[in-house]
Design a protein around this motif. Structure first.
Motif, PDB file in Angstrom:
ATOM      1  N   ARG A 169      57.487  53.259  55.085  1.00 18.59           N
ATOM      2  CA  ARG A 169      56.515  54.343  55.109  1.00 18.59           C
ATOM      3  C   ARG A 169      55.105  53.765  55.252  1.00 18.59           C
ATOM      4  O   ARG A 169      54.874  52.599  54.961  1.00 18.59           O
ATOM      5  N   TYR A 170      54.190  54.618  55.636  1.00 16.61           N
ATOM      6  CA  TYR A 170      52.799  54.191  55.783  1.00 16.61           C
ATOM      7  C   TYR A 170      52.291  53.576  54.479  1.00 16.61           C
ATOM      8  O   TYR A 170      51.599  52.552  54.493  1.00 16.61           O
ATOM      9  N   GLU A 199      48.956  60.154  63.147  1.00 16.67           N
ATOM     10  CA  GLU A 199      48.182  61.240  62.534  1.00 16.67           C
ATOM     11  C   GLU A 199      46.958  60.696  61.813  1.00 16.67           C
ATOM     12  O   GLU A 199      45.871  61.270  61.882  1.00 16.67           O
ATOM     13  N   ARG A 200      47.117  59.566  61.124  1.00 15.30           N
ATOM     14  CA  ARG A 200      46.005  58.986  60.358  1.00 15.30           C
ATOM     15  C   ARG A 200      44.999  58.269  61.262  1.00 15.30           C
ATOM     16  O   ARG A 200      43.811  58.199  60.928  1.00 15.30           O
ATOM     17  N   THR A 232      54.816  58.743  63.473  1.00 17.06           N
ATOM     18  CA  THR A 232      54.078  60.003  63.357  1.00 17.06           C
ATOM     19  C   THR A 232      52.927  59.885  62.375  1.00 17.06           C
ATOM     20  O   THR A 232      51.802  60.321  62.656  1.00 17.06           O
ATOM     21  N   GLU A 233      53.183  59.267  61.212  1.00 13.89           N
ATOM     22  CA  GLU A 233      52.128  59.184  60.194  1.00 13.89           C
ATOM     23  C   GLU A 233      50.986  58.265  60.636  1.00 13.89           C
ATOM     24  O   GLU A 233      49.809  58.584  60.427  1.00 13.89           O
TER      25      GLU A 233
END
Length: 198
Positions: free
Chosen positions: A2-3, A152-153, A148-149
């Motif tokens: 995860r991010y 988006e960030r 995706t994350e």
């Protein structure tokens, strides 16, 4: 992966490198530099590749400064100009000569077709991450939720068009450079097909 699992080093050199990139890069190029580190660090974590996070972060922030007007060179390819810039930056950061040379090498090698992970893990990771971010090479190596994350960030903000324009300019002025070779071999079409822009 995860991010939140991606480790971003916090040192005087990394903070200064981000400050330099923020001052001189366009918003799209800055986000590209940040993503270059994030893709690289995530890939390393997922594939058990040991690397020097500070060295990779500084190199990621500075790797494309040779494309910006203030540091563009009419005599050497942009990656070599960026490597020289990194050497100077790292000298000011108090790094020993060997570490300055490593930052320069990582930046020059990010344009290679392939960098041996055993000989240069940071160069390998930056070559891989920039290949993904600009040309869309190897997205399947990253979980879709992570892609995706990160996007988006740190959105792309038109990096494809900006980068193609930069490389075409480099190719016109320095046709024998790697950027020139990339343009000659269909760089614009590869960038346009990047799945990260879909």
């Amino acid at each position: 992966m995860r991010y939140a699992d991606i480790v971003v080093p916090e040192t005087p050199a990394t903070r200064a490198a981000l400050e330099v990139a923020t001052a001189y890069c366009s918003p799209a190029l800055l986000n590209h530099s940040v993503r270059a580190y994030l893709w690289a660090a995530a890939y390393a974590a997922m594939n058990d590749i040991a690397f020097d996070a500070e060295l990779l972060y500084v190199s990621s922030m500075l790797h494309d400064l040779g494309l910006v007007r203030e540091f563009d060179s009419h005599t050497v390819p942009f990656e070599e100009a960026g490597g020289h810039l990194a050497w100077v930056f790292c000298a000011a950061a108090g790094w020993p000569v060997e570490r300055r040379v490593r930052a320069s090498e990582v930046i020059v090698r990010h344009m290679w077709d392939e960098v041996d992970v055993e000989k240069d893990p940071e160069g390998h990771l930056l070559e891989l991450s920039t290949g993904l971010d600009i040309s869309g090479r190897g997205p399947e190596a990253f979980p879709e939720a992570l892609r995706t994350e990160i996007l988006e960030r740190h959105p792309r903000l038109g990096i494809a068009d900006e980068f193609v324009a930069c490389f075409e300019d480099q190719a016109r002025r320095k046709p024998t450079s790697l950027a020139g070779r990339f343009v000659h071999n269909g760089f614009a079409a590869r960038v346009a097909a990047n799945v990260l822009d879909r």
